[in-house]
Design an enzyme around this catalytic site. Structure first.
Site, PDB file in Angstrom:
ATOM      1  N   GLY A  15     -69.705 -39.786  14.339  1.00 45.30           N
ATOM      2  CA  GLY A  15     -70.373 -38.724  15.095  1.00 45.30           C
ATOM      3  C   GLY A  15     -71.224 -39.173  16.260  1.00 45.30           C
ATOM      4  N   SER A  16     -70.916 -40.338  16.845  1.00 43.40           N
ATOM      5  CA  SER A  16     -71.743 -40.740  17.995  1.00 43.40           C
ATOM      6  C   SER A  16     -71.514 -39.829  19.195  1.00 43.40           C
ATOM      7  CB  SER A  16     -71.496 -42.205  18.355  1.00 43.40           C
ATOM      8  OG  SER A  16     -70.219 -42.397  18.912  1.00 43.40           O
ATOM      9  N   ASN A  17     -70.292 -39.329  19.359  1.00 39.55           N
ATOM     10  CA  ASN A  17     -70.070 -38.361  20.444  1.00 39.55           C
ATOM     11  C   ASN A  17     -70.784 -37.043  20.149  1.00 39.55           C
ATOM     12  OD1 ASN A  17     -68.244 -39.227  22.779  1.00 39.55           O
ATOM     13  ND2 ASN A  17     -67.225 -40.123  20.998  1.00 39.55           N
ATOM     14  N   MET A  89     -59.691 -36.553  13.209  1.00 40.76           N
ATOM     15  CA  MET A  89     -58.528 -37.407  12.982  1.00 40.76           C
ATOM     16  C   MET A  89     -57.307 -36.681  12.417  1.00 40.76           C
ATOM     17  SD  MET A  89     -59.526 -40.098  14.370  1.00 40.76           S
ATOM     18  CE  MET A  89     -58.251 -41.282  13.964  1.00 40.76           C
ATOM     19  N   ILE A  91     -54.176 -34.085  13.202  1.00 44.67           N
ATOM     20  CA  ILE A  91     -53.445 -33.533  14.351  1.00 44.67           C
ATOM     21  C   ILE A  91     -53.539 -32.013  14.302  1.00 44.67           C
ATOM     22  CG2 ILE A  91     -51.150 -33.269  15.367  1.00 44.67           C
ATOM     23  CD1 ILE A  91     -50.610 -36.170  14.505  1.00 44.67           C
ATOM     24  N   ASN A 106     -60.485 -32.585  23.932  1.00 47.30           N
ATOM     25  CA  ASN A 106     -60.490 -33.786  23.098  1.00 47.30           C
ATOM     26  C   ASN A 106     -60.971 -34.955  23.944  1.00 47.30           C
ATOM     27  OD1 ASN A 106     -59.833 -35.446  20.798  1.00 47.30           O
ATOM     28  ND2 ASN A 106     -58.018 -36.135  21.900  1.00 47.30           N
ATOM     29  N   HIS A 108     -60.352 -39.067  24.153  1.00 39.36           N
ATOM     30  CA  HIS A 108     -59.448 -40.099  23.666  1.00 39.36           C
ATOM     31  C   HIS A 108     -59.890 -41.439  24.250  1.00 39.36           C
ATOM     32  CE1 HIS A 108     -55.808 -41.908  22.147  1.00 39.36           C
ATOM     33  NE2 HIS A 108     -55.643 -42.487  23.321  1.00 39.36           N
ATOM     34  N   ASP A 144     -52.257 -36.250  22.470  1.00 41.62           N
ATOM     35  CA  ASP A 144     -52.884 -36.910  23.621  1.00 41.62           C
ATOM     36  C   ASP A 144     -52.086 -36.719  24.915  1.00 41.62           C
ATOM     37  OD1 ASP A 144     -54.864 -37.828  21.836  1.00 41.62           O
ATOM     38  OD2 ASP A 144     -53.682 -39.599  21.346  1.00 41.62           O
ATOM     39  N   GLU A 173     -67.879 -42.872  26.986  1.00 43.71           N
ATOM     40  CA  GLU A 173     -67.548 -41.624  26.273  1.00 43.71           C
ATOM     41  C   GLU A 173     -68.774 -40.733  26.165  1.00 43.71           C
ATOM     42  OE1 GLU A 173     -65.372 -41.811  22.576  1.00 43.71           O
ATOM     43  OE2 GLU A 173     -64.498 -43.742  23.084  1.00 43.71           O
TER      44      GLU A 173
HETATM   45  C1  GRF Z   1     -64.222 -42.048  19.707  1.00 44.39           C
HETATM   46  O1  GRF Z   1     -63.851 -43.301  20.159  1.00 44.39           O
HETATM   47  C2  GRF Z   1     -63.328 -40.988  20.291  1.00 44.39           C
HETATM   48  O2  GRF Z   1     -62.882 -41.290  21.574  1.00 44.39           O
HETATM   49  C3  GRF Z   1     -62.169 -40.977  19.341  1.00 44.39           C
HETATM   50  O3  GRF Z   1     -62.749 -41.172  18.074  1.00 44.39           O
HETATM   51  C4  GRF Z   1     -63.977 -41.885  18.220  1.00 44.39           C
HETATM   52  C5  GRF Z   1     -65.029 -41.051  17.568  1.00 44.39           C
HETATM   53  O4  GRF Z   1     -66.270 -41.740  17.520  1.00 44.39           O
HETATM   54  N1  GRF Z   1     -61.402 -39.772  19.468  1.00 44.39           N
HETATM   55  P1  GRF Z   1     -67.568 -40.960  17.086  1.00 44.39           P
HETATM   56  O5  GRF Z   1     -67.296 -40.384  15.693  1.00 44.39           O
HETATM   57  O6  GRF Z   1     -67.840 -39.896  18.085  1.00 44.39           O
HETATM   58  O7  GRF Z   1     -68.642 -42.006  17.051  1.00 44.39           O
END
Ligand code: GRF
Length: 219
Positions: A15-17, A89, A91, A106, A108, A144, A173
């Site tokens: 969940g860093s994003n 993760m 599809i 999304n 990627h 993708d 990201e």
């Molecule tokens: C990220 O690298 C994103 O691009 C990919 O999965 C990873 C998720 O990382 N789709 P996080 O859970 O957001 O840290």
């Protein structure tokens, strides 16, 4: 005042994003975070921010197909403006991607169309790529393959391994995903067919931030 632009974030992992979206949610609110994994790290991040969390563990369903149906039925009920995949993760079923065209994005970890799928960092290094990076795109029914909104590149270094490269990509990201979601929320990014359009001010801001836009949006 108009209603806030609401997004649902779907994730499966750390969940860093999500954290970056939470920290940079200027023009949107996060209505809920949904996960197919009950132990995803992102769930604690959401809960700490006071965001509703909903989990759909595989063990609760007879099949992955039923699990996905439950997730996307719930997303549909939330009636959000945008579905944001952030390390989700599973599809997305093609019929959902088609029905929600223009309402799912999304991120990627590669410069698409290079390296769709998994293990992108290792594959970029194995093929001696000079650069690597990340792509934010609208979803289509492929994996993708959807219309690209923006990309951020990093240079590959001779001493990189997949972890060092992934870490540098992740920094970008965290910058580009909120930038895109805020832009969509403000109506400055839109999709018609497969053509992505960005406002002229976002296009110049992208240049300042070193984000790349596909030719179709810079026309
Ligand atoms: C990220 O690298 C994103 O691009 C990919 O999965 C990873 C998720 O990382 N789709 P996080 O859970 O957001 O840290």
């Amino acid at each position: 005042m108009s209603a806030p632009f609401q997004v649902a974030v779907l994730l499966s992992g750390r969940g860093s994003n999500l954290r970056s979206l939470i920290d940079n949610r200027y023009d949107f609110t996060i209505r809920a975070v949904l996960s197919n994994k009950a132990d995803a790290g992102g769930l604690a991040i959401a809960a700490a921010a006071g965001i509703e969390v909903q989990t759909f563990p595989r063990a609760s369903f007879a099949s992955v197909a039923e699990q996905k149906t439950a997730i996307f039925d719930r997303v549909a009920k939330l009636d959000v403006d945008l579905i944001v995949l952030a390390g989700f993760m599973l599809i997305v079923p093609p019929e959902v991607a088609e029905h929600e065209a223009g309402r799912i994005v999304n991120i990627h970890p590669a410069l698409l169309p290079a390296f769709p799928g998994i293990d992108t960092h290792a594959r970029a290094l194995a093929s001696n790529s000079a650069e690597h990076g990340c792509t934010v795109h609208y979803l289509d029914s492929g994996v993708d393959t959807g219309p690209i909104i923006a990309q951020a590149a990093v240079s590959c270094r001779g001493d990189d391994d997949e972890h060092t490269l992934a870490a540098r990509v992740l920094v970008r990201e965290h910058q580009i995903y909120p930038w895109v979601v805020n832009g969509i929320a403000r109506g400055e990014i839109s999709l018609a067919g497969r053509i992505v359009t960005l406002s002229s001010s976002l296009r110049s801001d992208a240049a300042q931030r070193g984000f790349r836009l596909p030719a179709s949006v810079a026309a």
